[in-house]
Design an enzyme around this catalytic site. Structure first.
Site, PDB file in Angstrom:
ATOM      1  CD  GLU A 166      36.431  37.887  31.399  1.00  0.00           C
ATOM      2  OE1 GLU A 166      36.514  37.001  30.535  1.00  0.00           O
ATOM      3  OE2 GLU A 166      36.917  39.007  31.264  1.00  0.00           O
ATOM      4  CD  GLU A 354      40.883  40.266  33.245  1.00  0.00           C
ATOM      5  OE1 GLU A 354      40.806  40.265  32.002  1.00  0.00           O
ATOM      6  OE2 GLU A 354      40.755  39.248  33.936  1.00  0.00           O
TER       7      GLU A 354
END
Ligand code: BGC
Length: 450
Positions: A166, A354
């Site tokens: 991220e 995720e």
């Protein structure tokens, strides 16, 4: 009742990150990270929580691999702590740090669980922050050196590598809103950080190819599906801007070698001030083997000319359900996202690296943790993934966030994302939640009952 069968070689996994679970923050030669510094700064993390002990995974990794075996995971995604390997971020290597990860990887391999390693999940060595951290272009070189050490050390046993987790959050939460370490609040810096992160990714991939390693490398992005509240033109444009802000800013450079034009216009001067050099965009575009996707929620927006945030205002639908993070539960967003990625960006293999949810779990009188809401959440998202696979999307695996409750960044331990409960009051005792048993069943059957 019917069963949705996933492809034969589909990978079922679970994920964690070093700072969120390891603890042992000053042990065996580990250096300080920006998250150590940040969490020790009063007022930065809820309840003054820190990752000093966390889940004590550093000492209990064998027990944790046992949990993974019990659940039946095919694969485990974890991150390596840069300051455990290089206490100052560069220079001397800390052998004990390498030994820890060697021990974990051996344990996983013995259990038949495929290790997937994230190189950077946010815990930059503080010593590098003192030199400007991700805002200083020099860091690119340091990151590639760090990556090379790990490629050489574990290249033969780790089959999949993820450069960054991220980068959006590192750039915009760490340097824009400042609610993450290192806590800088400067949009200009955030944009430069995003660029330097992307460049470091590209050069690490290039290094990986040079070493001729016989395995795969990719990156993990947090991606949303963005929708306008109405079909009005301005609302539509706002939804697209939101998507460019979060997804496009990373997807376009990685797959198309450019920043998204629509939003570049909005950034104006800030974009023109960036240090982007001639070869950078080509280097960022270095071919990857797969894309990792972290999906949690959607974004619903309307245009608001007074909003300082790109003229976008978020809308919170009343009739939706929300997690303990106050994130709207919107499984269809995952399906829409997968289809869009496939159509607009890449046909490379995709992994959900995720997906999961926080709820206020409690230990019941009988000793179990009955997290039906998490089961419902996962079930609905697995169904969306299944539908996308049926329509031809090359989704190869799914990692539930998270293997265990952990340090949820600025929220500390107040939010529980695990399929394993951590009893922080009782010596970090582990209890598999109902969702872990439910997941076990899915893995065994490689299918979902609906
Ligand atoms: C991060 C995790 C985090 C999770 C839930 C992702 O942004 O990669 O570290 O715990 O979402 O917020």
């Amino acid at each position: 009742m019917s069963r949705l069968y996933f492809p034969k070689d589909f990978i079922w996994g679970s994920a964690t990150a070093a700072y969120q679970i390891e603890g042992a923050y000053q042990e065996d030669g580990k250096g300080e990270s920006i998250w150590d510094r940040f969490s020790h700064t009063p007022g930065k993390v809820a309840n003054g929580d820190t990752g000093d002990v966390a889940c004590d995974h550093y000492h209990r990794y064998k027990e944790d691999v046992e949990l993974m075996k019990e659940i039946g995971l095919d694969s485990y995604r974890f991150s390596i702590s840069w300051p455990r390997i290089l206490p100052k971020g560069k220079g001397e290597i800390n052998q004990q740090g390498l030994d820890f990860y060697r021990g974990l990887i051996n344990e996983l391999l013995k259990a038949g669980i495929k290790p997937v390693v994230t190189l950077y999940h946010w815990d930059l060595p503080q010593a590098l922050q003192e030199e400007g951290g991700w805002a200083n272009r020099e860091i690119v070189k340091h990151f590639v050196n760090y990556a090379e050490i790990l490629f050489n050390e574990f290249g033969d046993v780790v089959s999949q590598w993820i450069t960054h987790n991220e980068p959006f959050v590192v750039a915009f939460n760490g340097h824009g809103s400042g609610d993450h370490a290192p806590g800088i609040k400067d949009q200009q810096v955030a944009l430069q950080v995003a660029h330097n992160l992307l460049l470091s990714h590209g050069l690490a991939v290039k290094k990986f190819r040079e070493l001729k390693l016989d395995n795969e490398i990719g990156i993990t992005l947090n991606l949303i599906s963005s929708y306008p509240i109405s079909d009005n033109v301005e609302d539509n444009k706002a939804a697209k801007r939101m998507e460019d802000y979060i997804n496009g800013w990373f997807l376009e450079p990685l797959f198309k070698g450019r920043y998204p034009e629509r939003i570049v216009e909005f950034y104006g001067e800030k974009f023109n001030n960036l240090d982007i050099r001639e070869d950078d965009m080509g280097l960022i575009k270095e071919e990857i083997d797969f894309l990792g996707i972290n999906y949690y929620s959607r974004s619903l927006v309307r245009y608001n000319k007074d909003s300082k945030f790109l003229g976008i205002e978020g809308v919170k639908p009343q009739d939706s359900q929300y997690t303990a993070m106050d994130w709207e539960i919107y499984p269809k967003g995952l399906y829409d996202l997968l289809i869009k990625l496939n159509q607009e960006y890449t046909q490379k293999p995709l992994y959900i690296t995720e997906n999961g949810a926080a709820f206020d779990d409690k230990i019941s009188e009988g000793g179990g943790v009955h997290d039906q809401d998490r089961i419902d959440y996962l079930k609905a998202h697995f169904q969306s993934a299944y539908k996308a696979i049926q329509e031809g999307v090359a989704l190869k695996g799914y990692y539930v966030w998270s293997l265990m409750d952990n340090f949820e960044w600025a929220y500390g331990y107040s939010k529980r994302f695990g399929i394993t409960y951590i009893d922080y009051e009782n010596n970090q005792r582990r209890i598999l939640k109902d969702s872990a048993y439910w997941y076990k069943n899915i893995i065994v059957n490689n299918s979902l009952e609906v």
